[in-house]
Design a protein around this motif. Sequence first.
Motif, PDB file in Angstrom:
ATOM      1  N   ALA A  40       2.208   2.875  -5.773  1.00  0.00           N
ATOM      2  CA  ALA A  40       2.611   3.996  -4.916  1.00  0.00           C
ATOM      3  C   ALA A  40       3.767   4.785  -5.512  1.00  0.00           C
ATOM      4  CB  ALA A  40       3.010   3.479  -3.529  1.00  0.00           C
ATOM      5  N   LEU A  41       3.702   6.105  -5.389  1.00  0.00           N
ATOM      6  CA  LEU A  41       4.795   6.986  -5.791  1.00  0.00           C
ATOM      7  C   LEU A  41       5.766   7.096  -4.622  1.00  0.00           C
ATOM      8  CD1 LEU A  41       2.852   9.799  -7.686  1.00  0.00           C
ATOM      9  CD2 LEU A  41       3.735   7.628  -8.545  1.00  0.00           C
ATOM     10  N   ALA A  42       6.351   5.953  -4.270  1.00  0.00           N
ATOM     11  CA  ALA A  42       7.248   5.874  -3.119  1.00  0.00           C
ATOM     12  C   ALA A  42       8.124   4.640  -3.286  1.00  0.00           C
ATOM     13  CB  ALA A  42       6.443   5.778  -1.821  1.00  0.00           C
ATOM     14  N   TYR A  43       9.244   4.624  -2.575  1.00  0.00           N
ATOM     15  CA  TYR A  43      10.132   3.466  -2.614  1.00  0.00           C
ATOM     16  C   TYR A  43       9.526   2.305  -1.830  1.00  0.00           C
ATOM     17  CZ  TYR A  43      13.737   6.561  -4.477  1.00  0.00           C
ATOM     18  OH  TYR A  43      14.446   7.442  -5.261  1.00  0.00           O
ATOM     19  N   GLY A  44       9.964   1.092  -2.157  1.00  0.00           N
ATOM     20  CA  GLY A  44       9.543  -0.088  -1.404  1.00  0.00           C
ATOM     21  C   GLY A  44       8.965  -1.193  -2.254  1.00  0.00           C
ATOM     22  N   ALA A  45       8.241  -0.849  -3.313  1.00  0.00           N
ATOM     23  CA  ALA A  45       7.671  -1.876  -4.185  1.00  0.00           C
ATOM     24  C   ALA A  45       8.756  -2.492  -5.062  1.00  0.00           C
ATOM     25  CB  ALA A  45       6.569  -1.279  -5.052  1.00  0.00           C
ATOM     26  N   GLU A  46       8.524  -3.731  -5.498  1.00  0.00           N
ATOM     27  CA  GLU A  46       9.507  -4.441  -6.321  1.00  0.00           C
ATOM     28  C   GLU A  46       9.094  -4.558  -7.781  1.00  0.00           C
ATOM     29  OE1 GLU A  46      11.424  -7.708  -3.478  1.00  0.00           O
ATOM     30  OE2 GLU A  46       9.279  -7.380  -3.135  1.00  0.00           O
ATOM     31  N   MET A  47       7.838  -4.326  -8.086  1.00  0.00           N
ATOM     32  CA  MET A  47       7.408  -4.304  -9.486  1.00  0.00           C
ATOM     33  C   MET A  47       6.153  -3.478  -9.622  1.00  0.00           C
ATOM     34  SD  MET A  47       6.941  -7.414 -12.257  1.00  0.00           S
ATOM     35  CE  MET A  47       5.147  -7.382 -12.334  1.00  0.00           C
ATOM     36  N   PRO A  53       0.834  -1.215   0.000  1.00  0.00           N
ATOM     37  CA  PRO A  53       0.000   0.000   0.000  1.00  0.00           C
ATOM     38  C   PRO A  53       0.861   1.255   0.000  1.00  0.00           C
ATOM     39  CG  PRO A  53       0.059  -0.977   2.195  1.00  0.00           C
ATOM     40  CD  PRO A  53       0.774  -1.936   1.288  1.00  0.00           C
ATOM     41  N   ALA A  54       0.275   2.333  -0.470  1.00  0.00           N
ATOM     42  CA  ALA A  54       0.992   3.611  -0.494  1.00  0.00           C
ATOM     43  C   ALA A  54       1.121   4.149   0.926  1.00  0.00           C
ATOM     44  CB  ALA A  54       0.246   4.607  -1.365  1.00  0.00           C
ATOM     45  N   PRO A  55       2.301   4.625   1.294  1.00  0.00           N
ATOM     46  CA  PRO A  55       2.457   5.235   2.630  1.00  0.00           C
ATOM     47  C   PRO A  55       1.552   6.455   2.771  1.00  0.00           C
ATOM     48  CG  PRO A  55       4.588   4.845   1.582  1.00  0.00           C
ATOM     49  CD  PRO A  55       3.561   4.638   0.532  1.00  0.00           C
ATOM     50  N   ALA A  56       1.186   6.755   3.988  1.00  0.00           N
ATOM     51  CA  ALA A  56       0.352   7.921   4.250  1.00  0.00           C
ATOM     52  C   ALA A  56       1.044   9.183   3.740  1.00  0.00           C
ATOM     53  CB  ALA A  56       0.082   8.043   5.749  1.00  0.00           C
TER      54      ALA A  56
END
Length: 538
Positions: free
Chosen positions: A341-348, A18-21
Amino acid sequence: MTNSQDTPPSTPGNPVLPAPAGTRTVADVVTPELVVQLTRGVTGTGRTAGHTPFTGERLAELPEATPEDVAGAFARAREAQRAWACTPVRQRAAVLLRFHDLLLARQDEVLDLIQVETGKTRLHAHEEVQEVSLTARYYGRRAPALLRPRSHTGAVPVLTKVTELRRPKGVVGLIAPWNYPLSLSVGDALPAFAAGNAVVMKPDTETALTALWARDLLVEAGLPAEAWQVVLGEGPVVGPAVVEHADYVAFTGSTRTGRDVAQRAAARLVGCSLELGGKNAMLVLADADLDKAAQGALRACFSSAGQLCESIERLYVHTSVAEAFLARFVARTKAMRLSTALAYGAEMGSLAGQRQLDAVVRHVDEARDKGAKVLAGGRARPDIGPYFYEPTVLDGVEAPMAVCAEETFGPVVSVYRFTDEDEAVDRANATPYGLNASVWTRDGRRGRALAARLRAGTVNVNEGYAAAYGSVQAPLGGMGDSGLGRRHGTEGILKYTEAQTVAQQRLLPLAPSFGMDDAQYARLMSVSLRAMKTLRLR
């Protein structure tokens, strides 16, 4: 035939991150004000639009060019190029170094745009920032030396003074694809500008905002605005018009379209460089570190959802370690986190659009129906976004299946086993493509020796693609159906120039003189040629 595109996930699949807050949204990134800013001065009398893969929704309305608009863009670029070519090369190179600093300082802006336009993860978007920064720094520092006049030994040493000059081609036509909209737009344009050219670029409409953002930043760094013209529109309409007017063409895209570009350029006797398709192979040798190889394969196969020209689509694993390797690789593949999400953490992230999703579904479903086994993935994920497809590993793929030989350009890899390295090399080379390859072994010397036997423009040892991709001082490109020419390195800038030889004859002419007749002159020259060989003069 099953239809994995329409099948919702009914059993646990790849987890969703999920996208971070507080994460920015698409609407936060692409504002009307930004679109107006970036399209200011863009040639086009019609209207076209880009969309975001995360939702399929329209991002922005953009100017669409006609062939007449393209001709006008070239006219403006030619006028600007004459002044730009007269700018000292060190001043041109300094623009690249200022761009380097601006890009790193404002990277979050373009990372948002890349993600929104391509659907890739933020880390995969950052690969583009890294590559473009390296390219800007390399040519910003090395262009003066690479382009400097060079002295050569003349026909008669001392008497003949020879200088090689490098002159810009003029106006480069650059046709950029959608999958790496920063690297393959401004990354290819930087050496062209350093060499004194102007550029008329046709980026893909779906990722045009990233290219326009890069243009805006390069102008801020000191490039004359008219020296970089952007034209948008349908490829079959705008692309040929770009080739028709260019003094040199740089194209990245499909092999089929690349052949057409090459034919059109050849008809006009202008040069071209082409980076085209690939069906890239990775070889896991019996002595490989399997944990590192499995993690490396994850990056090599699924970065940017497999929508990378250098992405690995064929995995050749030594029989003795195949099961142990696959246990590691499949487990890691199933655990990959997917996200919008427009954030780091996802792998694909997502595939780029419906065409890419359709190609992936066709390849996987046909292989499964003909007997291939799906070890991981194998289905769409509309619960995340309209074009998401799970990272997929296929076993038992055979030649009649389309996925065996056709480029998928998606998150799909087929596994094959081999018993000796000669067999692995032969099978890896059994393709008309020759873009990238990968070899995994604990023995670096052995890996490099094997790499030299693979028919590919780049081969990475104990890495999938990034080692060669990021080594911008070395050439990058393909063999066979994977293209012509190279980007990066010396060739990456000299291809945008014409070599000019200036030879000055001093004291004596290269002809009979001082009363010599023809026969005497010929004897003198013969004696001189033998003497120059004896003295090892070049």
